[in-house]
Write a protein that holds these residues in place. Structure first.
Motif, mmCIF file in Angstrom:
data_model
loop_
_atom_site.group_PDB
_atom_site.id
_atom_site.type_symbol
_atom_site.label_atom_id
_atom_site.label_comp_id
_atom_site.label_asym_id
_atom_site.label_seq_id
_atom_site.Cartn_x
_atom_site.Cartn_y
_atom_site.Cartn_z
ATOM 1 N N ASN A 199 0.839 -1.200 0.000
ATOM 2 C CA ASN A 199 0.000 0.000 0.000
ATOM 3 C C ASN A 199 0.874 1.251 0.000
ATOM 4 N N ARG A 200 0.294 2.320 -0.512
ATOM 5 C CA ARG A 200 1.029 3.590 -0.520
ATOM 6 C C ARG A 200 1.325 4.031 0.913
ATOM 7 N N PHE A 201 2.515 4.565 1.087
ATOM 8 C CA PHE A 201 2.959 4.993 2.410
ATOM 9 C C PHE A 201 3.174 6.503 2.388
ATOM 10 N N TYR A 202 2.547 7.207 3.334
ATOM 11 C CA TYR A 202 2.653 8.661 3.443
ATOM 12 C C TYR A 202 3.499 8.972 4.684
ATOM 13 N N PRO A 203 4.771 9.213 4.520
ATOM 14 C CA PRO A 203 5.642 9.416 5.699
ATOM 15 C C PRO A 203 5.342 10.704 6.460
ATOM 16 N N PHE A 204 4.777 11.718 5.788
ATOM 17 C CA PHE A 204 4.531 13.002 6.452
ATOM 18 C C PHE A 204 3.030 13.241 6.676
ATOM 19 N N GLU A 205 2.274 12.197 6.698
ATOM 20 C CA GLU A 205 0.821 12.313 6.884
ATOM 21 C C GLU A 205 0.519 12.742 8.317
ATOM 22 N N PRO A 206 -0.360 13.711 8.511
ATOM 23 C CA PRO A 206 -0.692 14.139 9.882
ATOM 24 C C PRO A 206 -1.500 13.056 10.596
ATOM 25 N N LYS A 207 -1.352 12.990 11.892
ATOM 26 C CA LYS A 207 -2.088 11.998 12.667
ATOM 27 C C LYS A 207 -3.567 12.334 12.758
ATOM 28 N N ILE A 208 -3.882 13.622 12.691
ATOM 29 C CA ILE A 208 -5.280 14.070 12.774
ATOM 30 C C ILE A 208 -5.567 14.964 11.577
ATOM 31 N N GLY A 209 -6.721 14.772 10.954
ATOM 32 C CA GLY A 209 -7.118 15.631 9.836
ATOM 33 C C GLY A 209 -6.663 15.071 8.496
ATOM 34 N N SER A 210 -7.032 15.778 7.434
ATOM 35 C CA SER A 210 -6.705 15.337 6.082
ATOM 36 C C SER A 210 -5.345 15.863 5.656
ATOM 37 N N LYS A 211 -4.813 15.263 4.600
ATOM 38 C CA LYS A 211 -3.493 15.650 4.079
ATOM 39 C C LYS A 211 -3.627 16.906 3.229
#
Length: 920
Positions: free
Chosen positions: A448-460
C-alpha cells in the motif's frame, strides 16, 4: 297400508269436527312439503339447517373410530351448531372441516350430508372445493359437482392434495381407500397441461387416465396442438407412461404417432437423452448433429456429452459442464473436437482437418472471500476453428479473428502496509496470422502507498503531507508461438522471462486554489536472464547474434510533473423567458500541461564494427550501437536524453433545453450534449535536435437525434514535411510550401438507429431497436441468433384483437446503420484504406411474424460483406426460424420448428445446408 285399514281411518276422519280436520290437513301438508323439498321427515328423522347468509360458519367433523353408523342413524339431531361434531366410522382418521354458503343438510335416512354453494371439505392434506358436495357416511365417500344455472356449469370442483391440483367436472373420493374417480380432470405440472375424460386415483403417487390429452398450450380448451393418450399412467412430478399416442394439430390428427409414449415431468434437472438434428451436406453426406446425453450429476454441477456424425466419416464431439455453489462460485466449461474429411479419398480435393476449441468461464462470489478472488475466461483453440467448424451453432462466430483468454488469482493481505498479490495467465491468438502470444504467468505484487509526512489528525494538505511512496514488482514468462507448435515442447524454446521492481514517489497539491499540481519520480530495476552479443562476420559479411544465458540487470529512473484545471463558461439566453427552447449553453474546458525527463542510459549500450560500401565504391568501417537487453520483455533502457513538454485541452459543450409543454403547469428542462468531447494533445521535446514536435492528436464525438446518431472521429496532424523519399524531415510543412499541418491519418465512425416508434406521436425512444436492444457498436449488427431454438418474441405478452387491428395500418420496424471510413497519408499514400457500411433491420408483418436482414458493403473491395436473412414465426406453443446466408464463404441455411417449452424441446424438426468447402 291395507284397504281395511284405509277404510277404518277414513271413517275416523269423517267423525272429526271441522276444526280438527283443518289442523290435520295443515299437518299432512307440512309433512308432504318436507319430504318433497328436503327428502326427510320432521324432527323425528332430522332437520335441514340453512347457513347464515351474512357469515359462513365452519363446522368440524370429528370421526372417532369407536362410533358406528347405526348409532349415527338412530341419533336425533335437532340442529347443527358451528362447533358440533358428528362421529363416523373408523374410515376417517383425521378431522374433517366443512362449510357452505347456502345450506348444510344431513339426511339420516340416506346417511348423507349435503353442502350447497361454495362448499368446501378439508380432510388432512386433502381439500375439495365445489358448488355441491355430498358426503356418504355409509360408503365413506365424497361426491363433488358443479352447479348448473343460467350461466352454465359453474363452481366446478377443485381437488387439491399436497402440491397436486386437479380441476375436474366432478369427482368421487373414498376416505377409506383414498381412491378417487375424477371426470374431465385438468392439471398442470412443470409447464405441462393434462386433461383426461376419466381419471382413477390409485394412491397419492399413481393416477390412471383414459382419453387424455397432453400439451403445453396456454388454452387447454382449444389447444393449438396436443398429444392424445388412449390410456396412460400418470405419476405426479415424475412421468406419464402411455400406450398408443399421436399428435393432433388444432384438432386434426397427424401421422406423427408412436406405439407407446413417455413424458418426463420431473421438476428441476434430470438426466436424459438429447435428441440430435438431422441434415445433409453435399460434400460430407447425411449427418446427425448435437445428439447425446445429459447427466444431472448433482445439485452443484452437470455434464453434457454431444456428438456429430457424417456418413463420409467426419465426426465431432462436445463436452460441456455447468457448475455452481451458492455464495461461493459458478462457471461453465466446454471442449469441442472435430475431425473433418472433405470430399472422398482419392479425389484431388480430398482433405483431412482436425480442429478444436476450449472454453471456460469462472466467477467467484464477492461474499465468499473478501480478500481473495479467482476468475477465468478462456477461449482458445485452432485458428481456423470458427471458419471450418461443421456445427451450425458456430456460424455466427465465423467473423471472429481474435481469441483471448485470462485466468487470474488475486489476494490482499490487509494491514497498515497491506500487500496485494496477483497472478495472471493470458492468451491472445490471431486467427488470420495464426500467431499466439501467452504469458505463463504474469505475477504482480505491491505494498500500500505509504505517506511518511501524513498528519495523525485531519486530512493531508500541501506538497509535503501528500508525499507518498510505494513498492511494486512484476514477473513475467512470455511465450510467442504459432498454431503448429501450440501445446508442444517447442513453444517454450523462445520463452522470455523478466522481473521488474518499481518504486514511485509522488505528491500533489493546489496552486492558487484552482490549479491542480502533481509531481513524481520513479525508480525501476529490471532483471533479465539472458543478454545478446552482436558482432560482424567479415567472411560472411553479415551480422551475428549470440544469446548468453545468465542473470543480468539494468536500472532506470525518470521524473514527471503535471498541472491542470477546469474552466466553465455559461451563456444564458434569457433568464426571464421560460418559453425559449434553449435556455443556456455551457462550455467546459479542461487544459493540462505536463513535463517529463528521461535521462540517457548509454552505459547499457555496446557496439561493434561493420564494413559498409560507400557511394564511391570504397569500403568504410561503421560503428553500430545496440542494447544487449533489446529482447527484454520490459524493453531496453533509453539511449538518448529526453526532456519533453506535453500539452492538451479537452472540450465539451452542453445545452439546457426546455421540454415539450405538457398538461402540467410545471416547466421541466433537460441536458443535451452538443459536443460530448473534443480533445487536442501533442508534445515538444526540448532536448531533441530535430523533429521536436510530435503530431497533434485530435479526437471527438457527439450524439444527436435523441441519442440515436453517434458520431466519433480521430485524426493526426503532422507539422513536419516529407522529403522526396517520403521520410519526415526537420522542416515545417508550411515552410515547404504546404499547409500548417499535414493530415497523416483519420477515422470516422457513424452509428444510427431508428424505428417506427420514432415517428409515433409523443415518442421518447432512444438508441434502441424494436426489441429494445441498445446499439453500442457495429458488433451489434452481427449479433444474429445462431441458436435457432431460441425465440426473440415475448412469450408473456398476450396478442389482443386491438394489436391485430393495429397492424392494418402500422407495421413495426427497426433499422440500424454503421458506417466506418479510414484515411491514410503517412507517406503520401493519400488513400482510403477502409470504407464500409453495415446495416441490420427487422420488420414485423404481424404480431408474430418477423423478418430481418444483416449485411454490409465494402466500398474498397467492392463486395458485399457477410449477409444473413432471418425469418421468425411465433406459433404460440411452437416457434419457427429460418436463417439464410445466400452467398459468400458462409453460404448456407438453417431451418428449425419445435415446441417452445423445455419439457418437450426434443419434439422438433431442424434441417440445414452447411458450407460446402473448408476455408484455408
Amino acid at each position: 297400508m291395507t284397504l281395511q285399514k284405509l277404510s277404518h281411518n277414513f271413517i275416523k276422519l269423517k267423525l272429526l269436527s271441522t276444526k280438527s280436520k283443518h289442523i290435520l290437513f295443515i299437518t299432512l301438508l307440512a309433512l308432504f312439503i318436507n319430504n318433497i323439498c328436503f327428502g326427510q321427515d320432521l324432527p323425528k328423522k332430522g332437520i335441514a339447517v340453512p347457513a347464515d347468509k351474512t357469515t359462513t360458519e365452519e363446522k368440524v367433523f370429528d370421526m372417532p373410530a369407536s362410533t358406528k353408523f347405526d348409532d349415527l342413524a338412530n341419533k336425533k339431531i335437532d340442529t347443527i351448531r358451528p362447533k358440533d361434531s358428528i362421529s363416523i366410522k373408523e374410515a376417517l382418521s383425521d378431522v374433517v372441516k366443512y362449510k357452505a354458503t347456502d345450506y348444510i343438510k344431513i339426511n339420516r335416512k340416506e346417511k348423507q350430508m349435503y353442502l350447497y354453494n361454495e362448499a368446501e371439505i378439508i380432510y388432512g392434506e386433502l381439500t375439495i372445493n365445489a358448488g355441491k358436495i355430498i358426503i356418504n357416511y355409509e360408503k365413506s365417500e365424497i361426491y363433488a359437482f358443479g352447479i348448473k344455472d343460467s350461466l352454465g356449469y359453474t363452481q366446478a370442483p377443485v381437488f387439491k392434495q399436497g402440491e397436486s391440483l386437479v380441476e375436474p367436472d366432478s369427482i368421487r373420493y373414498n376416505f377409506k381407500t383414498k381412491k378417487a374417480l375424477i371426470f374431465n380432470s385438468r392439471t398442470e405440472q412443470n409447464g405441462m397441461k393434462i386433461k383426461a375424460s376419466r381419471t382413477k386415483k390409485e394412491n397419492d403417487s399413481v393416477y390412471y387416465v383414459s382419453e387424455a390429452i397432453v400439451t403445453t398450450a396456454k388454452n387447454l380448451d382449444d389447444p393449438e396442438y396436443y398429444f392424445r393418450l388412449r390410456k396412460g399412467k400418470f405419476v405426479p412430478k415424475k412421468k406419464i407412461i402411455a400406450g398408443f399416442t399421436n399428435m393432433y394439430i388444432y384438432g386434426v390428427p397427424t401421422p406423427i404417432a408412436i406405439p407407446f409414449a413417455y413424458f418426463p415431468m420431473t421438476e428441476g434437472r434430470a438426466s436424459g437423452i438429447v435428441m440430435p438434428s438431422f441434415g445433409e451436406n453435399n460434400r460430407r453426406g447425411y449427418f446427425l448433429q448435437n445428439g447425446g446425453y445429459y447427466f444431472a450429476v448433482s445439485d452443484y454441477f452437470d455434464l453434457t456429452l454431444l456428438g456429430d456424425f457424417y456418413t463420409n466419416g467426419s465426426y465431432g464431439y462436445n463436452i460441456s459442464s455447468n457448475y455452481k455453489v451458492n455464495y461461493k462460485f459458478s462457471g461453465q466449461f466446454g471442449f469441442r473436437y472435430e475431425n473433418l474429411i472433405d470430399s472422398e479419398r482419392g479425389f484431388p480435393d480430398y482433405a483431412k482437418t482436425k480442429i478444436y476449441n476450449l472454453r471456460w468461464s469462472h466467477s467467484q462470489d464477492t461474499k465468499s472471500s473478501p480478500n481473495s478472488r479467482f476468475s477465468a475466461s478462456v477461449n482458445l483453440g485452432s485458428s481456423d476453428y470458427y471458419n471450418n467448424s461443421i456445427n451450425q451453432f458456430n456460424i455466427g462466430n465465423s467473423l471472429v479473428n481474435t481469441l483471448s483468454s485470462s485466468i487470474n488469482y488475486s489476494k490482499t493481505f490487509p494491514g497498515a502496509l497491506g500487500f496485494n498479490f496477483s497472478t495472471t495467465a493470458t492468451h491472445s491468438q490471431n486467427t488470420n496470422t495464426q500467431e499466439i502470444n501467452m504469458t505463463l504467468p504474469n505475477i504482480q505484487g505491491s505494498f500500500n502507498r505509504f505517506y511518511p509526512f501524513e498528519p495523525k489528525i485531519g486530512s493531508k494538505k500541501g506538497l509535503l503531507q501528500n508525499i507518498n511512496l510505494q513498492y511494486s514488482f512484476a514477473a513475467e514468462n512470455r511465450i510467442k508461438t504459432t498454431d503448429e507448435f501450440f501445446f508442444k515442447s517447442e513453444m517454450f524454446d523462445d520463452a522470455k522471462v523478466g522481473i521488474r521492481h518499481s518504486i514511485p514517489v509522488n505528491t500533489n497539491f493546489k496552486i492558487l486554489k484552482y490549479l491542480s499540481m502533481s509531481m513524481g519520480a520513479t525508480f525501476n530495476e529490471v532483471w533479465n536472464f539472458e543478454k545478446i552479443k552482436k558482432d560482424y562476420d567479415t567472411v560472411l559479411n553479415e551480422e551475428t547474434i549470440t544469446i548468453n544465458k545468465g542473470f543480468t540487470a539494468f536500472r532506470t529512473y525518470n521524473f514527471s510533473a503535471g498541472m491542470g484545471t477546469t474552466l466553465y463558461g455559461v451563456y444564458n439566453f434569457d433568464k426571464n423567458n421560460e418559453e425559449k427552447k434553449i435556455q443556456a449553453i455551457r462550455h467546459v474546458v479542461r487544459p493540462n500541461i505536463s513535463y517529463n525527463i528521461n535521462p540517457a542510459f548509454d552505459q547499457y549500450y555496446e557496439s561493434y564494427k561493420k564494413n559498409i560500401i560507400a557511394a564511391d565504391g570504397t569500403t568504410v568501417e561503421d560503428i553500430v550501437e545496440y542494447s544487449p537487453y533489446q529482447n527484454s520483455i520490459y524493453g531496453s533502457p533509453g539511449k538518448t536524453f529526453s526532456s519533453s513538454i506535453g500539452f492538451g485541452i479537452g472540450n465539451s459543450i452542453e445545452a439546457k433545453v426546455r421540454d415539450k409543454v405538457t398538461d402540467s403547469t410545471e416547466v421541466t428542462y433537460r441536458k443535451v450534449d452538443i459536443l460530448k468531447n473534443l480533445n487536442f494533445s501533442s508534445s515538444y521535446n526540448i532536448a531533441g535536435d530535430s523533429l521536436q514536435f510530435n503530431p497533434v492528436s485530435v479526437s471527438g464525438g457527439t450524439t444527436l437525434a435523441k441519442n440515436k446518431l453517434n458520431i466519433n472521429f480521430n485524426l493526426a496532424l503532422d507539422p513536419y514535411a516529407l522529403d522526396n523519399n517520403n521520410k519526415r524531415v526537420d522542416q515545417f510543412n508550411i515552410d515547404n510550401g504546404g499547409s500548417l499541418f499535414r493530415l497523416t491519418n483519420a477515422n470516422v465512425t457513424v452509428n444510427y438507429s431508428f424505428s417506427s416508434k420514432d415517428f409515433e406521436k409523443g415518442s421518447t425512444t432512444d438508441n434502441t431497436d424494436v426489441n429494445g436492444t441498445t446499439l453500442n457498436n457495429t458488433e451489434d449488427l452481427l449479433n444474429d441468433r445462431s441458436d435457432l431454438s431460441k425465440s426473440s418474441f415475448d412469450d408473456k405478452k398476450e396478442v389482443t384483437k386491438s394489436d391485430i387491428k393495429l397492424y392494418n395500418y402500422k407495421i413495426p420496424w427497426s433499422l440500424r446503420l454503421a458506417y466506418s471510413t479510414t484515411y491514410s497519408n503517412q507517406r503520401r499514400e493519400n488513400e482510403i484504406t477502409g470504407n464500409t457500411l453495415m446495416f441490420s433491420g427487422d420488420i414485423e408483418f404481424s404480431p408474430r411474424w418477423r423478418v430481418g436482414i444483416s449485411s454490409g458493403y465494402d466500398f474498397n473491395g467492392k463486395a458485399v460483406s457477410f449477409t444473413r436473412l432471418r425469418f421468425e414465426r411465433d406459433l404460440l406453443s411452437w416457434k419457427l426460424n429460418f436463417n439464410w446466408m445466400p452467398f459468400g464463404s458462409q453460404k448456407s441455411w438453417f431451418f428449425f420448428i419445435g415446441i417452445k417449452s423445455g419439457v418437450l424441446s426434443d419434439i422438433k424438426w431442424d434441417k440445414n445446408r452447411e458450407r460446402s468447402k473448408l476455408i484455408n
